[in-house]
Design a protein around this motif. Structure first.
Motif, PDB file in Angstrom:
ATOM      1  N   ARG A 180       6.029   3.716  -6.720  1.00 37.87           N
ATOM      2  CA  ARG A 180       5.020   4.675  -6.245  1.00 37.87           C
ATOM      3  C   ARG A 180       3.724   3.951  -5.885  1.00 37.87           C
ATOM      4  O   ARG A 180       3.081   4.282  -4.902  1.00 37.87           O
ATOM      5  CB  ARG A 180       4.760   5.758  -7.290  1.00 37.87           C
ATOM      6  CG  ARG A 180       3.688   6.736  -6.844  1.00 37.87           C
ATOM      7  CD  ARG A 180       3.825   8.105  -7.447  1.00 37.87           C
ATOM      8  NE  ARG A 180       2.777   8.996  -6.992  1.00 37.87           N
ATOM      9  CZ  ARG A 180       2.764   9.604  -5.817  1.00 37.87           C
ATOM     10  NH1 ARG A 180       3.752   9.419  -4.966  1.00 37.87           N
ATOM     11  NH2 ARG A 180       1.768  10.396  -5.475  1.00 37.87           N
ATOM     12  N   ALA A 181       3.350   2.954  -6.676  1.00 37.51           N
ATOM     13  CA  ALA A 181       2.140   2.188  -6.372  1.00 37.51           C
ATOM     14  C   ALA A 181       2.300   1.436  -5.053  1.00 37.51           C
ATOM     15  O   ALA A 181       1.395   1.427  -4.219  1.00 37.51           O
ATOM     16  CB  ALA A 181       1.833   1.214  -7.510  1.00 37.51           C
ATOM     17  N   SER A 182       3.459   0.829  -4.848  1.00 32.12           N
ATOM     18  CA  SER A 182       3.712   0.123  -3.592  1.00 32.12           C
ATOM     19  C   SER A 182       3.638   1.092  -2.410  1.00 32.12           C
ATOM     20  O   SER A 182       3.074   0.773  -1.365  1.00 32.12           O
ATOM     21  CB  SER A 182       5.093  -0.549  -3.626  1.00 32.12           C
ATOM     22  OG  SER A 182       5.133  -1.536  -4.627  1.00 32.12           O
ATOM     23  N   PHE A 183       4.187   2.287  -2.590  1.00 31.76           N
ATOM     24  CA  PHE A 183       4.146   3.301  -1.539  1.00 31.76           C
ATOM     25  C   PHE A 183       2.703   3.695  -1.208  1.00 31.76           C
ATOM     26  O   PHE A 183       2.321   3.770  -0.041  1.00 31.76           O
ATOM     27  CB  PHE A 183       4.946   4.541  -1.969  1.00 31.76           C
ATOM     28  CG  PHE A 183       4.801   5.697  -1.030  1.00 31.76           C
ATOM     29  CD1 PHE A 183       5.491   5.718   0.178  1.00 31.76           C
ATOM     30  CD2 PHE A 183       3.990   6.771  -1.345  1.00 31.76           C
ATOM     31  CE1 PHE A 183       5.354   6.784   1.054  1.00 31.76           C
ATOM     32  CE2 PHE A 183       3.847   7.841  -0.487  1.00 31.76           C
ATOM     33  CZ  PHE A 183       4.532   7.848   0.719  1.00 31.76           C
ATOM     34  N   LEU A 184       1.896   3.942  -2.247  1.00 31.13           N
ATOM     35  CA  LEU A 184       0.506   4.328  -2.004  1.00 31.13           C
ATOM     36  C   LEU A 184      -0.268   3.209  -1.304  1.00 31.13           C
ATOM     37  O   LEU A 184      -1.093   3.480  -0.418  1.00 31.13           O
ATOM     38  CB  LEU A 184      -0.177   4.722  -3.318  1.00 31.13           C
ATOM     39  CG  LEU A 184       0.348   6.009  -3.965  1.00 31.13           C
ATOM     40  CD1 LEU A 184      -0.282   6.217  -5.340  1.00 31.13           C
ATOM     41  CD2 LEU A 184       0.117   7.214  -3.069  1.00 31.13           C
ATOM     42  N   LEU A 185       0.019   1.962  -1.652  1.00 29.30           N
ATOM     43  CA  LEU A 185      -0.608   0.839  -0.955  1.00 29.30           C
ATOM     44  C   LEU A 185      -0.175   0.821   0.512  1.00 29.30           C
ATOM     45  O   LEU A 185      -0.984   0.562   1.411  1.00 29.30           O
ATOM     46  CB  LEU A 185      -0.258  -0.482  -1.642  1.00 29.30           C
ATOM     47  CG  LEU A 185      -0.960  -0.711  -2.983  1.00 29.30           C
ATOM     48  CD1 LEU A 185      -0.259  -1.807  -3.776  1.00 29.30           C
ATOM     49  CD2 LEU A 185      -2.427  -1.038  -2.774  1.00 29.30           C
ATOM     50  N   GLY A 186       1.092   1.102   0.765  1.00 29.60           N
ATOM     51  CA  GLY A 186       1.569   1.202   2.144  1.00 29.60           C
ATOM     52  C   GLY A 186       0.808   2.267   2.915  1.00 29.60           C
ATOM     53  O   GLY A 186       0.394   2.051   4.053  1.00 29.60           O
ATOM     54  N   GLU A 187       0.588   3.407   2.284  1.00 25.47           N
ATOM     55  CA  GLU A 187      -0.179   4.483   2.922  1.00 25.47           C
ATOM     56  C   GLU A 187      -1.614   4.031   3.226  1.00 25.47           C
ATOM     57  O   GLU A 187      -2.153   4.330   4.287  1.00 25.47           O
ATOM     58  CB  GLU A 187      -0.223   5.711   2.011  1.00 25.47           C
ATOM     59  CG  GLU A 187       1.124   6.350   1.817  1.00 25.47           C
ATOM     60  CD  GLU A 187       1.135   7.788   2.231  1.00 25.47           C
ATOM     61  OE1 GLU A 187       0.346   8.578   1.714  1.00 25.47           O
ATOM     62  OE2 GLU A 187       1.964   8.094   3.108  1.00 25.47           O
ATOM     63  N   MET A 188      -2.208   3.326   2.268  1.00 25.69           N
ATOM     64  CA  MET A 188      -3.580   2.873   2.471  1.00 25.69           C
ATOM     65  C   MET A 188      -3.674   1.960   3.698  1.00 25.69           C
ATOM     66  O   MET A 188      -4.594   2.099   4.512  1.00 25.69           O
ATOM     67  CB  MET A 188      -4.096   2.160   1.216  1.00 25.69           C
ATOM     68  CG  MET A 188      -4.338   3.110   0.056  1.00 25.69           C
ATOM     69  SD  MET A 188      -4.773   2.286  -1.494  1.00 25.69           S
ATOM     70  CE  MET A 188      -6.364   1.576  -1.071  1.00 25.69           C
ATOM     71  N   TYR A 189      -2.720   1.046   3.835  1.00 24.20           N
ATOM     72  CA  TYR A 189      -2.761   0.122   4.974  1.00 24.20           C
ATOM     73  C   TYR A 189      -2.303   0.783   6.267  1.00 24.20           C
ATOM     74  O   TYR A 189      -2.805   0.467   7.339  1.00 24.20           O
ATOM     75  CB  TYR A 189      -1.942  -1.142   4.680  1.00 24.20           C
ATOM     76  CG  TYR A 189      -2.703  -2.106   3.809  1.00 24.20           C
ATOM     77  CD1 TYR A 189      -3.638  -2.979   4.362  1.00 24.20           C
ATOM     78  CD2 TYR A 189      -2.531  -2.124   2.433  1.00 24.20           C
ATOM     79  CE1 TYR A 189      -4.369  -3.845   3.569  1.00 24.20           C
ATOM     80  CE2 TYR A 189      -3.253  -2.989   1.628  1.00 24.20           C
ATOM     81  CZ  TYR A 189      -4.176  -3.845   2.201  1.00 24.20           C
ATOM     82  OH  TYR A 189      -4.908  -4.699   1.411  1.00 24.20           O
ATOM     83  N   GLU A 190      -1.386   1.714   6.192  1.00 23.96           N
ATOM     84  CA  GLU A 190      -0.940   2.393   7.419  1.00 23.96           C
ATOM     85  C   GLU A 190      -2.055   3.253   8.019  1.00 23.96           C
ATOM     86  O   GLU A 190      -2.245   3.285   9.228  1.00 23.96           O
ATOM     87  CB  GLU A 190       0.280   3.273   7.141  1.00 23.96           C
ATOM     88  CG  GLU A 190       0.771   3.992   8.396  1.00 23.96           C
ATOM     89  CD  GLU A 190       2.037   4.794   8.208  1.00 23.96           C
ATOM     90  OE1 GLU A 190       2.558   5.281   9.229  1.00 23.96           O
ATOM     91  OE2 GLU A 190       2.521   4.938   7.065  1.00 23.96           O
ATOM     92  N   PHE A 191      -2.791   3.946   7.156  1.00 23.51           N
ATOM     93  CA  PHE A 191      -3.782   4.909   7.629  1.00 23.51           C
ATOM     94  C   PHE A 191      -5.221   4.449   7.432  1.00 23.51           C
ATOM     95  O   PHE A 191      -6.150   5.253   7.552  1.00 23.51           O
ATOM     96  CB  PHE A 191      -3.556   6.263   6.948  1.00 23.51           C
ATOM     97  CG  PHE A 191      -2.181   6.817   7.206  1.00 23.51           C
ATOM     98  CD1 PHE A 191      -1.804   7.230   8.476  1.00 23.51           C
ATOM     99  CD2 PHE A 191      -1.246   6.889   6.183  1.00 23.51           C
ATOM    100  CE1 PHE A 191      -0.529   7.726   8.722  1.00 23.51           C
ATOM    101  CE2 PHE A 191       0.028   7.388   6.410  1.00 23.51           C
ATOM    102  CZ  PHE A 191       0.386   7.810   7.695  1.00 23.51           C
ATOM    103  N   ALA A 192      -5.437   3.155   7.119  1.00 22.52           N
ATOM    104  CA  ALA A 192      -6.776   2.570   6.948  1.00 22.52           C
ATOM    105  C   ALA A 192      -7.594   3.350   5.915  1.00 22.52           C
ATOM    106  O   ALA A 192      -8.716   3.763   6.165  1.00 22.52           O
ATOM    107  CB  ALA A 192      -7.513   2.477   8.281  1.00 22.52           C
TER     108      ALA A 192
END
Length: 195
Positions: free
Chosen positions: A66-78
Motif C-alpha cells: 500500500r505504501a508503494s502504491f501511494l508513492l506511485g500515486e504521488m509521482y504519477e499525479f505530482a
C-alpha cells in the motif's frame, strides 16, 4: 520488459543517490514503535504530501505494498513531488510485486497502454487477473480489471486463447515478494517459459 524495469529501477536509485533534494529510496525507521504506513497514509489523506513522503518510503522499504502504491500515486499525479511517470511505475511495480491489488491494476493498465514498458499482452493480463482476484483491490478497480479481461476474451484473434492461457499460468504461479532486493532480482531474471 524485466530488463527495462531493472534499468529503470537502477536509474531511479542512481538519480536519488546523486540528487540532494530527493530522499534516499528507502530510509531507515528511527522509532520502532511508530507505524510508518499509518503516519504516511494519514499525511497523504490530509493532503500533506511532502510530510507523507518519508514515512511512506520507510513503509515501502519494509515491503508494504500500500505504501508503494501511494508513492506511485504521488509521482504519477505530482502530489508533493515532481511528476515522474517512470518513478510512479517503479513504485506501482513494487506495490504489485508486494501483493497490493490496486498497484497490480495500475501496472496492468500501464503495461496495456505502453506506459513505462513496451506493450506485453500476457504480462498485462497476468496483472489484471491478479488484481481481479485480490481482496486488497478496491471494488471499482476490481470491476475495471474484470472488464479488461472480458474485453480481451471477446476478441477474435488467433493468439488470444494462448496468451490468456499463459497469463493464467503466470497468475496461478505468482507469489508476492516483499523484499526490495528480491523484487529487483526477480525482475532481472529472463521471463519463464510457460508452455
Amino acid at each position: 520488459m524485466k530488463a527495462f524495469f531493472t534499468m529503470a529501477v537502477f536509474g531511479f536509485l542512481s538519480m536519488v543517490a546523486v540528487c540532494d533534494a530527493a530522499p534516499p529510496p528507502f530510509p531507515q525507521q528511527e522509532n520502532a514503535t511508530e507505524n510508518p504506513l499509518e503516519i504516511g497514509e494519514s499525511y497523504f489523506l490530509a493532503q500533506e504530501y511532502r510530510k507523507a513522503l518519508q514515512p511512506l518510503l520507510i513503509a515501502a522499504g519494509d515491503g508494504l505494498g500500500r505504501a508503494s502504491f501511494l508513492l506511485g500515486e504521488m509521482y504519477e499525479f505530482a502530489l508533493g513531488v515532481e511528476q515522474d511517470q517512470i518513478t510512479a511505475s517503479v513504485f506501482y511495480m513494487f506495490g504489485a510485486h508486494q501483493g497490493f491489488g490496486d498497484a497490480q491494476f495500475r501496472i496492468a493498465n500501464r503495461i496495456e497502454r505502453g506506459v513505462f514498458a513496451p506493450y506485453d499482452r500476457v504480462a498485462s493480463l497476468k496483472w489484471y487477473l491478479l488484481a481481479a482476484q485480490n481482496p486488497t483491490t478496491t471494488h471499482s478497480l476490481k470491476r475495471s480489471a474484470q472488464s479488461a479481461i472480458t474485453i480481451f476474451v471477446q476478441r477474435d484473434c488467433a493468439e488470444c486463447a494462448e496468451q490468456l492461457r499463459q497469463a493464467e499460468i503466470l497468475a496461478k504461479d505468482w507469489k508476492p515478494v516483499y523484499d526490495f532486493d528480491r523484487i529487483v532480482e526477480e525482475l532481472s531474471k529472463p521471463p519463464a517459459d510457460v508452455r
